[in-house]
Design a protein around this motif. Structure first.
Motif, PDB file in Angstrom:
ATOM      1  N   VAL A  55       0.851  -1.199   0.000  1.00 43.69           N
ATOM      2  CA  VAL A  55       0.000   0.000   0.000  1.00 43.69           C
ATOM      3  C   VAL A  55       0.883   1.244   0.000  1.00 43.69           C
ATOM      4  O   VAL A  55       0.623   2.211  -0.728  1.00 43.69           O
ATOM      5  CB  VAL A  55      -0.966  -0.014   1.204  1.00 43.69           C
ATOM      6  CG1 VAL A  55      -1.755   1.283   1.279  1.00 43.69           C
ATOM      7  CG2 VAL A  55      -1.892  -1.214   1.113  1.00 43.69           C
ATOM      8  N   GLN A  56       1.954   1.207   0.790  1.00 45.95           N
ATOM      9  CA  GLN A  56       2.902   2.318   0.762  1.00 45.95           C
ATOM     10  C   GLN A  56       3.499   2.454  -0.642  1.00 45.95           C
ATOM     11  O   GLN A  56       3.663   3.564  -1.152  1.00 45.95           O
ATOM     12  CB  GLN A  56       4.028   2.096   1.775  1.00 45.95           C
ATOM     13  CG  GLN A  56       3.561   2.138   3.211  1.00 45.95           C
ATOM     14  CD  GLN A  56       4.692   1.891   4.160  1.00 45.95           C
ATOM     15  OE1 GLN A  56       5.624   2.688   4.232  1.00 45.95           O
ATOM     16  NE2 GLN A  56       4.626   0.784   4.892  1.00 45.95           N
ATOM     17  N   GLY A  57       3.784   1.316  -1.272  1.00 48.60           N
ATOM     18  CA  GLY A  57       4.328   1.330  -2.631  1.00 48.60           C
ATOM     19  C   GLY A  57       3.374   1.940  -3.640  1.00 48.60           C
ATOM     20  O   GLY A  57       3.792   2.663  -4.543  1.00 48.60           O
ATOM     21  N   MET A  58       2.075   1.654  -3.483  1.00 53.14           N
ATOM     22  CA  MET A  58       1.087   2.247  -4.398  1.00 53.14           C
ATOM     23  C   MET A  58       1.078   3.769  -4.269  1.00 53.14           C
ATOM     24  O   MET A  58       1.043   4.483  -5.268  1.00 53.14           O
ATOM     25  CB  MET A  58      -0.311   1.686  -4.124  1.00 53.14           C
ATOM     26  CG  MET A  58      -0.513   0.263  -4.569  1.00 53.14           C
ATOM     27  SD  MET A  58      -2.237  -0.295  -4.480  1.00 53.14           S
ATOM     28  CE  MET A  58      -2.488  -0.458  -2.721  1.00 53.14           C
ATOM     29  N   ALA A  59       1.094   4.250  -3.033  1.00 51.95           N
ATOM     30  CA  ALA A  59       1.076   5.700  -2.810  1.00 51.95           C
ATOM     31  C   ALA A  59       2.363   6.342  -3.316  1.00 51.95           C
ATOM     32  O   ALA A  59       2.336   7.414  -3.927  1.00 51.95           O
ATOM     33  CB  ALA A  59       0.872   6.008  -1.330  1.00 51.95           C
ATOM     34  N   ALA A  60       3.486   5.685  -3.078  1.00 51.15           N
ATOM     35  CA  ALA A  60       4.773   6.219  -3.533  1.00 51.15           C
ATOM     36  C   ALA A  60       4.845   6.237  -5.062  1.00 51.15           C
ATOM     37  O   ALA A  60       5.256   7.235  -5.669  1.00 51.15           O
ATOM     38  CB  ALA A  60       5.911   5.393  -2.954  1.00 51.15           C
ATOM     39  N   GLU A  61       4.441   5.133  -5.693  1.00 49.17           N
ATOM     40  CA  GLU A  61       4.481   5.078  -7.158  1.00 49.17           C
ATOM     41  C   GLU A  61       3.561   6.128  -7.766  1.00 49.17           C
ATOM     42  O   GLU A  61       3.901   6.760  -8.763  1.00 49.17           O
ATOM     43  CB  GLU A  61       4.099   3.692  -7.667  1.00 49.17           C
ATOM     44  CG  GLU A  61       4.191   3.584  -9.181  1.00 49.17           C
ATOM     45  CD  GLU A  61       3.760   2.242  -9.717  1.00 49.17           C
ATOM     46  OE1 GLU A  61       3.695   2.122 -10.953  1.00 49.17           O
ATOM     47  OE2 GLU A  61       3.471   1.321  -8.930  1.00 49.17           O
ATOM     48  N   LYS A  87      13.016  -0.011  -5.832  1.00 48.01           N
ATOM     49  CA  LYS A  87      13.629  -0.461  -4.589  1.00 48.01           C
ATOM     50  C   LYS A  87      13.051   0.385  -3.467  1.00 48.01           C
ATOM     51  O   LYS A  87      12.620   1.518  -3.685  1.00 48.01           O
ATOM     52  CB  LYS A  87      15.149  -0.380  -4.644  1.00 48.01           C
ATOM     53  CG  LYS A  87      15.713   0.944  -5.059  1.00 48.01           C
ATOM     54  CD  LYS A  87      17.213   0.869  -5.253  1.00 48.01           C
ATOM     55  CE  LYS A  87      17.699   2.182  -5.845  1.00 48.01           C
ATOM     56  NZ  LYS A  87      19.106   2.188  -6.100  1.00 48.01           N
ATOM     57  N   ALA A  88      13.023  -0.197  -2.285  1.00 49.73           N
ATOM     58  CA  ALA A  88      12.414   0.498  -1.162  1.00 49.73           C
ATOM     59  C   ALA A  88      13.170   0.196   0.118  1.00 49.73           C
ATOM     60  O   ALA A  88      13.782  -0.869   0.251  1.00 49.73           O
ATOM     61  CB  ALA A  88      10.954   0.081  -1.009  1.00 49.73           C
ATOM     62  N   SER A  89      13.102   1.133   1.036  1.00 53.49           N
ATOM     63  CA  SER A  89      13.623   0.888   2.384  1.00 53.49           C
ATOM     64  C   SER A  89      12.589   1.377   3.383  1.00 53.49           C
ATOM     65  O   SER A  89      11.892   2.373   3.148  1.00 53.49           O
ATOM     66  CB  SER A  89      14.962   1.587   2.588  1.00 53.49           C
ATOM     67  OG  SER A  89      14.824   2.975   2.461  1.00 53.49           O
ATOM     68  N   PHE A  90      12.476   0.659   4.472  1.00 53.20           N
ATOM     69  CA  PHE A  90      11.480   0.941   5.496  1.00 53.20           C
ATOM     70  C   PHE A  90      12.218   1.218   6.806  1.00 53.20           C
ATOM     71  O   PHE A  90      13.001   0.388   7.258  1.00 53.20           O
ATOM     72  CB  PHE A  90      10.516  -0.237   5.639  1.00 53.20           C
ATOM     73  CG  PHE A  90       9.841  -0.570   4.339  1.00 53.20           C
ATOM     74  CD1 PHE A  90       8.664   0.067   3.983  1.00 53.20           C
ATOM     75  CD2 PHE A  90      10.399  -1.483   3.456  1.00 53.20           C
ATOM     76  CE1 PHE A  90       8.048  -0.216   2.774  1.00 53.20           C
ATOM     77  CE2 PHE A  90       9.791  -1.769   2.248  1.00 53.20           C
ATOM     78  CZ  PHE A  90       8.614  -1.129   1.904  1.00 53.20           C
ATOM     79  N   THR A  91      11.968   2.391   7.380  1.00 52.66           N
ATOM     80  CA  THR A  91      12.745   2.811   8.545  1.00 52.66           C
ATOM     81  C   THR A  91      11.933   2.942   9.821  1.00 52.66           C
ATOM     82  O   THR A  91      12.511   3.047  10.893  1.00 52.66           O
ATOM     83  CB  THR A  91      13.446   4.144   8.247  1.00 52.66           C
ATOM     84  OG1 THR A  91      12.489   5.079   7.759  1.00 52.66           O
ATOM     85  CG2 THR A  91      14.534   3.966   7.185  1.00 52.66           C
ATOM     86  N   PHE A 141      11.004   5.101  -1.419  1.00 54.27           N
ATOM     87  CA  PHE A 141      10.862   4.277  -2.613  1.00 54.27           C
ATOM     88  C   PHE A 141      11.570   4.955  -3.779  1.00 54.27           C
ATOM     89  O   PHE A 141      11.432   6.169  -3.972  1.00 54.27           O
ATOM     90  CB  PHE A 141       9.384   4.106  -2.994  1.00 54.27           C
ATOM     91  CG  PHE A 141       8.630   3.162  -2.108  1.00 54.27           C
ATOM     92  CD1 PHE A 141       8.381   1.857  -2.525  1.00 54.27           C
ATOM     93  CD2 PHE A 141       8.152   3.568  -0.872  1.00 54.27           C
ATOM     94  CE1 PHE A 141       7.669   0.984  -1.713  1.00 54.27           C
ATOM     95  CE2 PHE A 141       7.444   2.703  -0.062  1.00 54.27           C
ATOM     96  CZ  PHE A 141       7.195   1.400  -0.486  1.00 54.27           C
ATOM     97  N   ASP A 142      12.285   4.151  -4.565  1.00 51.98           N
ATOM     98  CA  ASP A 142      12.906   4.618  -5.802  1.00 51.98           C
ATOM     99  C   ASP A 142      12.318   3.814  -6.944  1.00 51.98           C
ATOM    100  O   ASP A 142      12.254   2.580  -6.869  1.00 51.98           O
ATOM    101  CB  ASP A 142      14.423   4.418  -5.745  1.00 51.98           C
ATOM    102  CG  ASP A 142      15.072   5.278  -4.689  1.00 51.98           C
ATOM    103  OD1 ASP A 142      15.145   6.488  -4.911  1.00 51.98           O
ATOM    104  OD2 ASP A 142      15.495   4.738  -3.640  1.00 51.98           O
ATOM    105  N   PHE A 143      11.893   4.523  -7.993  1.00 58.00           N
ATOM    106  CA  PHE A 143      11.295   3.889  -9.163  1.00 58.00           C
ATOM    107  C   PHE A 143      12.093   4.255 -10.401  1.00 58.00           C
ATOM    108  O   PHE A 143      12.364   5.431 -10.637  1.00 58.00           O
ATOM    109  CB  PHE A 143       9.840   4.347  -9.364  1.00 58.00           C
ATOM    110  CG  PHE A 143       8.940   3.946  -8.241  1.00 58.00           C
ATOM    111  CD1 PHE A 143       8.362   2.688  -8.215  1.00 58.00           C
ATOM    112  CD2 PHE A 143       8.677   4.817  -7.200  1.00 58.00           C
ATOM    113  CE1 PHE A 143       7.539   2.308  -7.160  1.00 58.00           C
ATOM    114  CE2 PHE A 143       7.847   4.450  -6.150  1.00 58.00           C
ATOM    115  CZ  PHE A 143       7.277   3.192  -6.133  1.00 58.00           C
TER     116      PHE A 143
END
Length: 151
Positions: A55-61, A87-91, A141-143
């Motif tokens: 879900v975080q990826g959808m918002a980021a993309e 690629k993604a990192s979660f902190t 996130f990096d796309f």
């Protein structure tokens, strides 16, 4: 016709219903930046009571892709777009309202210009950073986007 967050959110409802149902929304868009939000709720949580990474990826993309869609539309040319890599990192645990901001819109114009001039596909990386209500980064996130002029 100007692109507005409301128009993209309507597009989301019809073309990406899973993102819309999970609460992903465009909040602001310009040629160089885009802001999206998503709020942690039952429908988008993981078993650990935080927001599911996808879900975080959808918002980021969406914060990157919205600008790509807009700039392709403004170019007046038929150009295809695709995410080639990410690629993604979660902190930090993502709870509450998460805001994703991408400020890499300037990269899109250069790639579109290059694909129109050369006819070759172009790639470029865009980054979206997600923060919670306290301004703490929860994910990055990096796309890698590709654009290519259609024949």
């Amino acid at each position: 016709m100007a692109v507005t967050p409301g128009k993209f959110n309507t597009f989301l409802m019809f073309k990406l219903p899973s993102a819309w149902l999970c609460g992903v929304r465009v909040r602001a868009i310009s040629a160089t930046s885009c802001t999206t939000t998503v709020t942690h709720r039952w429908i988008n949580q993981n078993p650990f009571n935080s927001m599911f990474w996808a879900v975080q990826g959808m918002a980021a993309e969406l914060s990157t892709g919205t600008m790509v869609i807009d700039q392709i539309r403004n170019s007046g040319h038929k150009i295809s777009m695709l995410v080639a890599n990410n690629k993604a990192s979660f902190t930090k645990k993502a709870t509450g309202k998460i805001t994703f901001v991408c400020k890499d819109g300037d990269k899109i114009e250069k790639a579109i210009r290059a694909t129109l001039e050369t006819g070759e596909g172009q790639t470029f990386w865009m980054q979206s950073v997600g923060t919670n209500k306290d301004g703490v980064v929860v994910s990055t996130f990096d796309f890698e986007w590709t654009v290519r002029v259609k024949n």
